[in-house]
Design a protein around this motif. Structure first.
Motif, PDB file in Angstrom:
ATOM      1  N   GLU A   3       0.668   0.052   1.437  1.00  0.00           N
ATOM      2  CA  GLU A   3       1.054   1.001   2.493  1.00  0.00           C
ATOM      3  C   GLU A   3       1.767   0.316   3.652  1.00  0.00           C
ATOM      4  O   GLU A   3       2.187   0.965   4.599  1.00  0.00           O
ATOM      5  CB  GLU A   3      -0.199   1.742   3.008  1.00  0.00           C
ATOM      6  CG  GLU A   3      -0.783   2.666   1.960  1.00  0.00           C
ATOM      7  CD  GLU A   3      -1.776   3.658   2.538  1.00  0.00           C
ATOM      8  OE1 GLU A   3      -1.947   3.704   3.765  1.00  0.00           O
ATOM      9  OE2 GLU A   3      -2.391   4.378   1.732  1.00  0.00           O
ATOM     10  N   LYS A  51       2.856   5.340   0.814  1.00  0.00           N
ATOM     11  CA  LYS A  51       1.504   5.945   0.720  1.00  0.00           C
ATOM     12  C   LYS A  51       1.366   6.729  -0.578  1.00  0.00           C
ATOM     13  O   LYS A  51       0.339   6.657  -1.267  1.00  0.00           O
ATOM     14  CB  LYS A  51       1.290   6.918   1.888  1.00  0.00           C
ATOM     15  CG  LYS A  51       0.790   6.267   3.132  1.00  0.00           C
ATOM     16  CD  LYS A  51       0.099   7.322   4.037  1.00  0.00           C
ATOM     17  CE  LYS A  51      -0.300   6.708   5.345  1.00  0.00           C
ATOM     18  NZ  LYS A  51       0.688   6.842   6.401  1.00  0.00           N
ATOM     19  N   PRO A  68       1.036   1.127  -6.608  1.00  0.00           N
ATOM     20  CA  PRO A  68       1.518   0.683  -5.302  1.00  0.00           C
ATOM     21  C   PRO A  68       2.785  -0.164  -5.397  1.00  0.00           C
ATOM     22  O   PRO A  68       2.974  -0.904  -6.364  1.00  0.00           O
ATOM     23  CB  PRO A  68       0.354  -0.143  -4.751  1.00  0.00           C
ATOM     24  CG  PRO A  68      -0.510  -0.450  -5.907  1.00  0.00           C
ATOM     25  CD  PRO A  68      -0.304   0.626  -6.924  1.00  0.00           C
ATOM     26  N   GLU A  99       7.516   5.185   4.754  1.00  0.00           N
ATOM     27  CA  GLU A  99       6.050   5.028   4.814  1.00  0.00           C
ATOM     28  C   GLU A  99       5.364   6.105   3.980  1.00  0.00           C
ATOM     29  O   GLU A  99       4.364   5.839   3.303  1.00  0.00           O
ATOM     30  CB  GLU A  99       5.572   5.056   6.277  1.00  0.00           C
ATOM     31  CG  GLU A  99       6.018   3.804   7.026  1.00  0.00           C
ATOM     32  CD  GLU A  99       5.593   3.781   8.500  1.00  0.00           C
ATOM     33  OE1 GLU A  99       4.863   4.684   8.930  1.00  0.00           O
ATOM     34  OE2 GLU A  99       6.021   2.842   9.203  1.00  0.00           O
ATOM     35  N   ALA A 100       5.937   7.317   3.992  1.00  0.00           N
ATOM     36  CA  ALA A 100       5.345   8.400   3.185  1.00  0.00           C
ATOM     37  C   ALA A 100       5.431   8.055   1.696  1.00  0.00           C
ATOM     38  O   ALA A 100       4.482   8.296   0.936  1.00  0.00           O
ATOM     39  CB  ALA A 100       6.061   9.711   3.470  1.00  0.00           C
ATOM     40  N   VAL A 117       0.782   4.543  -3.536  1.00  0.00           N
ATOM     41  CA  VAL A 117      -0.599   4.039  -3.567  1.00  0.00           C
ATOM     42  C   VAL A 117      -1.500   5.138  -4.135  1.00  0.00           C
ATOM     43  O   VAL A 117      -2.315   4.909  -5.031  1.00  0.00           O
ATOM     44  CB  VAL A 117      -1.065   3.604  -2.158  1.00  0.00           C
ATOM     45  CG1 VAL A 117      -2.563   3.300  -2.143  1.00  0.00           C
ATOM     46  CG2 VAL A 117      -0.268   2.394  -1.683  1.00  0.00           C
ATOM     47  N   ALA A 118      -1.299   6.376  -3.636  1.00  0.00           N
ATOM     48  CA  ALA A 118      -2.127   7.499  -4.089  1.00  0.00           C
ATOM     49  C   ALA A 118      -1.933   7.761  -5.580  1.00  0.00           C
ATOM     50  O   ALA A 118      -2.862   8.196  -6.267  1.00  0.00           O
ATOM     51  CB  ALA A 118      -1.779   8.743  -3.284  1.00  0.00           C
ATOM     52  N   TYR A 175       4.577  15.096  -2.242  1.00  0.00           N
ATOM     53  CA  TYR A 175       4.143  14.511  -0.967  1.00  0.00           C
ATOM     54  C   TYR A 175       5.016  14.953   0.217  1.00  0.00           C
ATOM     55  O   TYR A 175       4.947  14.361   1.297  1.00  0.00           O
ATOM     56  CB  TYR A 175       4.100  12.985  -1.084  1.00  0.00           C
ATOM     57  CG  TYR A 175       3.012  12.531  -2.044  1.00  0.00           C
ATOM     58  CD1 TYR A 175       1.694  12.361  -1.606  1.00  0.00           C
ATOM     59  CD2 TYR A 175       3.291  12.336  -3.393  1.00  0.00           C
ATOM     60  CE1 TYR A 175       0.690  11.988  -2.493  1.00  0.00           C
ATOM     61  CE2 TYR A 175       2.296  11.963  -4.288  1.00  0.00           C
ATOM     62  CZ  TYR A 175       0.994  11.786  -3.833  1.00  0.00           C
ATOM     63  OH  TYR A 175      -0.005  11.423  -4.702  1.00  0.00           O
TER      64      TYR A 175
END
Ligand code: NAP
Length: 701
Positions: A202, A255, A263, A251-252, A258-259, A115
């Motif tokens: 997120e 995310k 989470p 934050e990255a 979650v992806a 990511y």
């Protein structure tokens, strides 16, 4: 209806969590499993281990606990959150799958790679030979991380192959840590800091930044520990750094998790570093940091119960509010920690302490408070700035007495340390400028500046000095001659040599290395060097002109000292400058140069009464005595610029200055190190003086 909360864990972190919960108007009752002697003042301690998931679940059901808050990583990685959720109980913390962001270093590395979250380059291994081969093929130091939970101690920074081999053996072959893999990372440099946030999917709610102190001893020396102190309000992290870290890292990562289908729902801790190439991740943790929590949570103004329960339920939350003050905490640890240490020593005076005390490893025996762990307790003070908070904590620490404890005296040194006046770097840039200038001068005047250095005898220190002088002269593009005379050379022979050199039209500088053998009169030799070739500035006419304020060659060491003072940015006019030492080559000329800059100059020497009362007046303190640590930290006025001229070699061969650097740096606004401060400047000033003598001669013709 008022709520019942169960906190899992029993260290300083959990004490801070319990303390924050105790301030919530919604909370009626707090349980803590297992808790400790300090937590017992605010919560009912329950004798259950933090990893006893079945026991904890049963307890929470029996007591109708409204919310459980998990402190330690061990409980998260055995799946306490999954079990509680399956039973329909509210719990603050990540699932076992999400906890892999901490429990598996490789999972975290792959995630960051995938990511684009900035971190150090790495490879991971489970084979010892392959790991060794990779480590040996890359520059040292190497960062070796055991891929599994090791309570913050599974990281080794190996300085060379031998250290790497020992660490890899214990991680991969000896089974000290258990069966696992090792992640080998590139070594990054820069200040480390901790950035924690409450995370729900997120949604990321950042907390104030803080900085831990991992090493056991002052000056970041000694073995790695769980953390010896922390503070908030980091001055070296700018707003843009913080924004970058929040967006591109925390934050990255939220995310990304979650992806990945796992989470986050709890605290994400970014162990970050401000490297010359920007902010990078050293590690992620899946829970509150310890000791960072103890300095961060006291600043929370919002209701922590509200935050924990919103995250546990997955509902949005108003941005938490934090007080603007700064906190600083110092850990008291058992002597011997992080190695072997004794338990059971009585701690006195805790009841007199006027700041927060978070217990880490204590127990009660009747009325007595005893040590019961490596890290024993942490004192945390709040202040309007770091210096104020630090002074408060250290004053309060004096009230605690326990022979079995130790603590670091330099917490927050990254924030408070004086600027390092780096003579080596400054001298290197002066030499580069001279090199360029000399190239141009040669074209203009048809010849290079030229320096002759005479050494009489074989004094080993002098040999090193003259070799350096000749080498540097050649480096900057001058002609340089080294003239060696025997130990028993007569004064007559030396004077004759000087006379020859004085007459040499192609020679601009003549230097005689001091000290000289007994049979030679130093003063006569200094007087014999032609004034216009006296690159050391020792000739009586140069000295007289210096004191008369006329053009002259300024002696090298004093000239270099002034350059270093200028480097600090201080305006000397009207400031009090104290010079300790009154030699002809350092103390006296420095005093005159400071006077020329309109400083109020005080000179101290061996007959000065109460040296401390004199040095404490100094806005600028120059020390040229030649005695190790004649100036200690408490003799330095806070904010002073300190120049340490002394060069003292200890029995172990190590160089020390006249100033106790570690302590003085905590008070000074700028300070020179030894070695690497005044020493390198002396030599570049000699080069500058030679160029000036050259110019005076070629331009007179
Ligand atoms: P020096 O000629 O021996 O003079 C030392 C001075 O210190 C004297 O004025 C002496 O006072 C004073 N002093 C001695 N003990 C003292 C005490 N307890 N409290 C206060 N003052 C005291 O030394 P120097 O040639 O100036 O050199 C000083 C140091 O700087 C040495 O370590 C030397 O190696 C170093 N140094 C370094 C460089 C460099 O390039 N890095 C260059 C030069 C010197 P009295 O006058 O009352 O005896």
């Amino acid at each position: 209806m008022k709520k019942k909360v169960l906190v899992v864990g029993g260290g300083g972190r959990e004490h801070a969590i319990v303390d924050a919960l105790s301030r919530s108007p919604q909370v009626a009752k707090i349980y803590c499993a297992p808790g400790n002697a300090g937590i017992a003042g605010l919560a009912e301690c329950v004798p259950l281990k933090d990893t006893d998931v079945a026991g904890l679940l049963q307890f929470a059901q029996e007591k109708k606990v409204d919310l459980t808050v998990v402190g330690p990583e061990a409980a998260l990685s055995v799946g306490i959150v999954d079990a509680f959720r399956a039973a329909g109980l509210r719990i603050f913390g990540h699932t076992k799958a999400a906890t892999r962001i901490e429990s598996s270093k490789e999972f975290a590395k792959v995630l960051m790679d995938k990511y684009g979250i900035p971190t150090a380059g790495y490879r991971s291994f489970d084979d010892f030979d392959q790991a060794m081969e990779y480590v040996n093929a890359r520059p040292f130091p190497a960062v070796l991380k055991y891929d599994g939970l090791a309570a913050g101690k599974g990281v080794v920074i190996a300085a060379d192959a031998a250290e790497a081999e020992a660490a890899l053996r214990s991680m991969l072959l000896d089974g000290t840590f258990g069966k696992g893999r090792v992640v080998v990372e590139d070594y990054l440099t820069g200040p480390e800091f901790s950035f924690m946030a409450f995370v729900d999917g997120e949604r990321v709610y950042p907390m104030p930044l803080s900085q831990d102190h991992k090493r056991a001893f002052d000056g970041d020396k000694g073995p790695n520990t769980g953390g010896m102190g922390a503070y908030t309000g980091l001055p070296f992290i700018e707003r843009s750094d913080r924004t970058f870290a929040q967006k591109k890292i925390l934050e990255a990562a939220a995310k990304a998790m979650v992806a990945e289908g796992c989470p986050l729902s709890g605290v994400l801790y970014g162990g970050l570093m401000k490297t010359p190439d920007g902010i990078k991740v050293i590690e992620f943790n899946a829970r509150f940091g310890d000791p960072e929590t103890e300095v961060v949570l006291p600043l929370l103004e919002s209701d922590v119960y509200e935050i924990f329960s919103a995250v546990a339920e997955g509902r949005p939350l108003a941005e938490p509010r934090w007080r603007r003050a700064v906190t600083l905490g110092v850990v008291l640890a058992s002597k011997g920690y992080p190695g072997k240490y004794d338990k059971g020593a009585e701690i006195l005076g805790v009841d007199k302490v006027g700041v927060k005390v978070y217990h880490m490893g204590t127990k009660r025996d009747g009325k007595k408070l005893l040590t019961a762990g490596g890290r024993v307790m942490m004192l945390v003070a709040e202040g309007r700035n770091i210096r104020a908070a630090r002074e408060k904590v250290y004053a309060e620490l004096e009230k605690i007495s326990c022979e079995a404890l130790f603590y670091r005296r330099d917490i927050a040194h990254w924030a408070l340390d004086g600027q390092l006046l780096d003579g080596k770097a400054l001298s290197a840039s002066i030499k580069e400028e001279l090199r360029e200038r000399i190239g141009k001068l040669e074209i203009k005047y048809g010849r290079k500046p030229s320096l002759a250095v005479i050494i009489v005898g074989s004094n080993p220190a002098s040999q090193v000095y003259v070799r350096n002088k000749v080498k540097t002269a050649i480096y900057v593009g001058m002609n340089s001659r080294l003239i060696t005379m025997a130990e028993d050379a007569s004064e007559e022979a030396l004077l004759q040599m000087i006379d020859t050199l004085n007459r040499d039209p192609e020679l601009d500088g003549v230097l005689v290395q001091l000290p000289l053998p007994k049979q030679i009169n130093e003063a006569r030799v200094i007087d014999a060097i032609a004034r216009e070739k006296d690159v050391d500035g020792f000739h009586p006419m140069n000295v007289a002109n210096l004191w008369l304020g006329r053009p002259c060659t300024i002696p090298c060491t004093p000239k270099g000292i002034l350059r270093l003072i200028d480097q600090s940015g201080i305006d000397l006019s009207g400031k009090t400058a104290v010079v300790v030492g009154r030699s002809n080559i350092v103390g006296k000329p420095v005093a005159k140069l400071l006077l020329d800059r309109n400083a109020t100059v005080v000179m101290a020497h061996s007959r000065t009464k109460d040296l401390k009362s004199v040095t404490l007046q100094a806005d600028v303190l120059v020390v040229a005595v030649g005695k190790k640590h004649v100036v200690t930290g408490d003799m330095v006025k806070p904010g002073a610029v300190v120049i340490d001229v002394g060069v003292n070699r200890d029995v172990d061969g190590k160089l020390y200055g006249d100033v106790d650097f570690v302590d003085a740096r905590l008070r000074a606004s700028a300070i020179t190190p030894v070695p690497g401060g005044v020493g390198p400047m002396t030599i570049s000033m000699l080069m500058e003086n030679t160029v000036e003598c050259f110019l005076a001669r070629v331009e007179k013709k």
